[in-house]
Motif scaffolding. Structure first.
Motif, PDB file in Angstrom:
ATOM      1  N   GLU A 294       0.812  -1.220   0.000  1.00 34.65           N
ATOM      2  CA  GLU A 294       0.000   0.000   0.000  1.00 34.65           C
ATOM      3  C   GLU A 294       0.847   1.273   0.000  1.00 34.65           C
ATOM      4  OE1 GLU A 294      -3.084  -0.017   2.997  1.00 34.65           O
ATOM      5  OE2 GLU A 294      -4.381  -1.164   1.655  1.00 34.65           O
ATOM      6  N   MET A 295       2.159   1.133   0.257  1.00 29.05           N
ATOM      7  CA  MET A 295       3.048   2.294   0.233  1.00 29.05           C
ATOM      8  C   MET A 295       3.480   2.659  -1.188  1.00 29.05           C
ATOM      9  SD  MET A 295       5.537   1.294   3.422  1.00 29.05           S
ATOM     10  CE  MET A 295       6.673   2.629   3.089  1.00 29.05           C
ATOM     11  N   VAL A 296       3.318   1.723  -2.113  1.00 32.49           N
ATOM     12  CA  VAL A 296       3.845   1.907  -3.461  1.00 32.49           C
ATOM     13  C   VAL A 296       2.890   2.733  -4.316  1.00 32.49           C
ATOM     14  CG1 VAL A 296       4.493   0.693  -5.578  1.00 32.49           C
ATOM     15  CG2 VAL A 296       5.178  -0.224  -3.369  1.00 32.49           C
ATOM     16  N   ARG A 297       3.456   3.604  -5.135  1.00 31.72           N
ATOM     17  CA  ARG A 297       2.673   4.400  -6.087  1.00 31.72           C
ATOM     18  C   ARG A 297       2.522   3.598  -7.377  1.00 31.72           C
ATOM     19  NH1 ARG A 297       6.351   7.318  -7.677  1.00 31.72           N
ATOM     20  NH2 ARG A 297       6.510   6.438  -9.758  1.00 31.72           N
ATOM     21  N   ILE A 298       1.296   3.262  -7.708  1.00 35.22           N
ATOM     22  CA  ILE A 298       1.050   2.526  -8.948  1.00 35.22           C
ATOM     23  C   ILE A 298       0.210   3.417  -9.846  1.00 35.22           C
ATOM     24  CG2 ILE A 298       0.008   0.455  -9.960  1.00 35.22           C
ATOM     25  CD1 ILE A 298       0.582  -0.944  -7.285  1.00 35.22           C
ATOM     26  N   ASP A 299       0.892   4.112 -10.791  1.00 32.98           N
ATOM     27  CA  ASP A 299       0.191   5.081 -11.620  1.00 32.98           C
ATOM     28  C   ASP A 299      -0.068   4.577 -13.035  1.00 32.98           C
ATOM     29  OD1 ASP A 299       3.195   7.178 -11.689  1.00 32.98           O
ATOM     30  OD2 ASP A 299       2.811   5.165 -12.456  1.00 32.98           O
ATOM     31  N   ASP A 300       0.383   3.387 -13.333  1.00 37.60           N
ATOM     32  CA  ASP A 300      -0.028   2.717 -14.558  1.00 37.60           C
ATOM     33  C   ASP A 300       0.074   1.221 -14.308  1.00 37.60           C
ATOM     34  OD1 ASP A 300       2.682   2.056 -14.758  1.00 37.60           O
ATOM     35  OD2 ASP A 300       3.109   3.673 -16.150  1.00 37.60           O
ATOM     36  N   ASN A 301      -0.374   0.443 -15.228  1.00 34.62           N
ATOM     37  CA  ASN A 301      -0.415  -0.999 -14.991  1.00 34.62           C
ATOM     38  C   ASN A 301       0.974  -1.592 -14.817  1.00 34.62           C
ATOM     39  OD1 ASN A 301      -3.205  -1.171 -15.024  1.00 34.62           O
ATOM     40  ND2 ASN A 301      -3.291  -1.399 -17.237  1.00 34.62           N
ATOM     41  N   GLY A 302       1.809  -1.451 -15.817  1.00 35.80           N
ATOM     42  CA  GLY A 302       3.211  -1.793 -15.703  1.00 35.80           C
ATOM     43  C   GLY A 302       3.549  -3.235 -15.391  1.00 35.80           C
ATOM     44  N   ILE A 303       4.785  -3.412 -14.951  1.00 40.55           N
ATOM     45  CA  ILE A 303       5.324  -4.728 -14.634  1.00 40.55           C
ATOM     46  C   ILE A 303       6.087  -4.633 -13.323  1.00 40.55           C
ATOM     47  CG2 ILE A 303       7.451  -4.366 -15.983  1.00 40.55           C
ATOM     48  CD1 ILE A 303       7.232  -7.364 -16.790  1.00 40.55           C
ATOM     49  N   GLY A 304       5.936  -5.622 -12.477  1.00 39.07           N
ATOM     50  CA  GLY A 304       6.597  -5.635 -11.179  1.00 39.07           C
ATOM     51  C   GLY A 304       7.424  -6.897 -10.997  1.00 39.07           C
ATOM     52  N   VAL A 305       8.413  -6.797 -10.132  1.00 35.33           N
ATOM     53  CA  VAL A 305       9.316  -7.911  -9.843  1.00 35.33           C
ATOM     54  C   VAL A 305       9.378  -8.116  -8.335  1.00 35.33           C
ATOM     55  CG1 VAL A 305      11.701  -8.744  -9.981  1.00 35.33           C
ATOM     56  CG2 VAL A 305      10.739  -7.421 -11.866  1.00 35.33           C
ATOM     57  N   VAL A 306       9.339  -9.362  -7.924  1.00 36.20           N
ATOM     58  CA  VAL A 306       9.615  -9.710  -6.538  1.00 36.20           C
ATOM     59  C   VAL A 306      10.805 -10.649  -6.524  1.00 36.20           C
ATOM     60  CG1 VAL A 306       8.783 -10.958  -4.501  1.00 36.20           C
ATOM     61  CG2 VAL A 306       7.252  -9.404  -5.714  1.00 36.20           C
ATOM     62  N   ILE A 307      11.814 -10.314  -5.735  1.00 34.81           N
ATOM     63  CA  ILE A 307      12.968 -11.199  -5.549  1.00 34.81           C
ATOM     64  C   ILE A 307      12.807 -11.905  -4.211  1.00 34.81           C
ATOM     65  CG2 ILE A 307      15.463 -11.342  -5.283  1.00 34.81           C
ATOM     66  CD1 ILE A 307      15.796  -8.970  -7.060  1.00 34.81           C
ATOM     67  N   GLY A 308      12.620 -13.210  -4.266  1.00 35.70           N
ATOM     68  CA  GLY A 308      12.474 -14.009  -3.055  1.00 35.70           C
ATOM     69  C   GLY A 308      11.098 -14.636  -2.962  1.00 35.70           C
ATOM     70  N   GLY A 309      11.031 -15.971  -3.061  1.00 35.40           N
ATOM     71  CA  GLY A 309       9.751 -16.666  -3.103  1.00 35.40           C
ATOM     72  C   GLY A 309       9.363 -17.353  -1.817  1.00 35.40           C
ATOM     73  N   GLY A 310       9.855 -16.865  -0.669  1.00 31.29           N
ATOM     74  CA  GLY A 310       9.354 -17.363   0.602  1.00 31.29           C
ATOM     75  C   GLY A 310       7.966 -16.807   0.847  1.00 31.29           C
ATOM     76  N   ILE A 311       7.433 -17.026   2.039  1.00 29.75           N
ATOM     77  CA  ILE A 311       6.066 -16.610   2.312  1.00 29.75           C
ATOM     78  C   ILE A 311       5.897 -15.105   2.159  1.00 29.75           C
ATOM     79  CG2 ILE A 311       6.430 -16.410   4.815  1.00 29.75           C
ATOM     80  CD1 ILE A 311       3.243 -17.633   2.983  1.00 29.75           C
ATOM     81  N   MET A 312       6.903 -14.322   2.558  1.00 27.67           N
ATOM     82  CA  MET A 312       6.793 -12.869   2.429  1.00 27.67           C
ATOM     83  C   MET A 312       6.795 -12.452   0.965  1.00 27.67           C
ATOM     84  SD  MET A 312       6.746 -11.590   5.591  1.00 27.67           S
ATOM     85  CE  MET A 312       7.469  -9.945   5.680  1.00 27.67           C
ATOM     86  N   GLY A 313       7.607 -13.108   0.164  1.00 24.01           N
ATOM     87  CA  GLY A 313       7.638 -12.800  -1.259  1.00 24.01           C
ATOM     88  C   GLY A 313       6.327 -13.127  -1.941  1.00 24.01           C
ATOM     89  N   LEU A 314       5.735 -14.257  -1.567  1.00 28.85           N
ATOM     90  CA  LEU A 314       4.455 -14.655  -2.154  1.00 28.85           C
ATOM     91  C   LEU A 314       3.356 -13.649  -1.823  1.00 28.85           C
ATOM     92  CD1 LEU A 314       4.619 -18.480  -1.365  1.00 28.85           C
ATOM     93  CD2 LEU A 314       4.969 -17.392  -3.593  1.00 28.85           C
ATOM     94  N   PHE A 315       3.298 -13.249  -0.543  1.00 27.56           N
ATOM     95  CA  PHE A 315       2.285 -12.263  -0.158  1.00 27.56           C
ATOM     96  C   PHE A 315       2.542 -10.914  -0.820  1.00 27.56           C
ATOM     97  CE2 PHE A 315       1.328 -14.765   3.908  1.00 27.56           C
ATOM     98  CZ  PHE A 315       0.079 -15.170   3.451  1.00 27.56           C
TER      99      PHE A 315
END
Length: 333
Positions: free
Chosen positions: A149-170
């Motif tokens: 909720e802290m992130v500014r999403i002003d267009d659809n775009g593409i996002g990356v998450v590094i790390g697939g533990g439980i925190m990364g999944l959420f």
């Protein structure tokens, strides 16, 4: 009751102490499930500040069995998840920063135990459709929900998450819900990487097979990502996030880096490309909303192993070695 006491490093003792009594404004919870957090791992490794002896564990769910003066007796029998702190709603932190940093907070007791005590406010009733075991995921999920909720999403775009533990999944799931059109999960462990699809991942990246920066550009018309989140807690991966975002991209730090770690990036590059770097630590103001949020996610297979209370030390080791997505403790069988 039995508690597992941490004495520093990897030293723990299983101790017998008197059953807790509900003080005014507080409740006693019979603990059902406690998640083993990366912070628990980091504490035992000396990477996160904490002073022994103490009872660790802060991701707990259970049933209220006793209430103190001033708490409605109808709460007895409620299925709840426990926030680690209360909030007053009027202090400077609550009104200008976050409820989770309340200057007048009352604390919930350590949860690697058969029973825990919490301020009544901190024992949050869960939806009837959410089972107690999955409810124990509320605390880590709330940290990711708050960060997203802290992130500014002003267009659809593409996002990356590094790390697939439980925190990364959420984090991936909540960023997608915030409006990111396509999400990439970068994770070396195949089982974790593949699980990301049930949390909304559109593309999966194996860092052993290709460079993440090139992978993003290959799937985004030659441009970097709008948003990149580091959810491991390694400075070099924060630097990688800075590298993979496009100009005016955002980097979200969800993973807890070691205390005193420097930022290993080219400050000129950060400045020149106008990159925004955001730290996201803790539950923010979203803890009470989180059980309903995770109740709508596909959590099948997320819990990789269940341990008895006396096996907390082994569960922490296994979690630190990344042997599964999420390990939990079942102190009452």
């Amino acid at each position: 009751m039995r508690i597992m006491t941490w004495h520093g490093g990897d030293k723990f003792t299983l101790d017998q102490v008197p059953d807790p009594v509900a003080r005014p404004g507080r409740v006693v919870v019979k603990v059902d499930t406690i998640g083993v957090c990366g912070t628990d791992v980091h504490i035992t490794q000396g990477l996160f500040p904490s002073t022994p002896p103490k009872v660790l564990g802060h991701e707990g769910s259970g049933v209220i069995v006793e209430v103190g003066e001033g708490v409605d007796k109808s709460r007895i029998g409620e299925r709840v998840v426990m926030n680690t702190t209360s909030h007053c709603g009027v202090c400077s932190a609550c009104t200008t920063w976050s409820e989770s940093r309340c200057e007048n907070a009352d604390l919930t007791s350590g949860m690697f135990a058969e029973y825990a005590t919490a301020p009544s406010q901190s024992a949050v009733k869960i939806p009837d459709t959410l089972d107690l075991e999955q409810a124990a995921l509320t605390e880590p999920a709330s940290c990711c929900f708050s960060g997203a909720e802290m992130v500014r999403i002003d267009d659809n775009g593409i996002g990356v998450v590094i790390g697939g533990g439980i925190m990364g999944l959420f984090t991936l799931a909540f960023l997608k819900r915030q409006g990111v059109e396509r999400m990439i999960m970068s994770e070396p462990v195949a089982a974790r990487r593949e699980m990301a699809t049930q949390f909304g991942a559109d593309l999966l990246h194996d860092p052993a097979e290709s460079d993440l920066t090139e992978f993003v550009k290959d799937h985004n018309g030659g441009y970097g990502a709008n948003i990149a989140a580091e959810v491991v807690g390694q400075p070099k991966l924060v630097a990688k996030c800075v590298e993979v975002v496009r100009p005016r991209g955002e980097v979200l730090m969800i993973g807890v880096n070691p205390e005193g770690a420097p930022l290993p990036v080219d400050m000129y590059d950060l400045h020149y490309r106008e990159i925004t770097l955001k730290g996201a630590f803790g539950r923010g103001d979203v803890f009470a909303r989180t059980p309903a949020e995770i109740d709508t996610l596909n959590l099948d297979g997320v819990i990789s192993g269940r341990y008895e209370l006396q096996d907390v030390p082994q569960a922490i080791v296994d979690s630190g070695e990344g042997k599964g997505v999420k390990f939990v403790i079942k102190p009452n069988g």
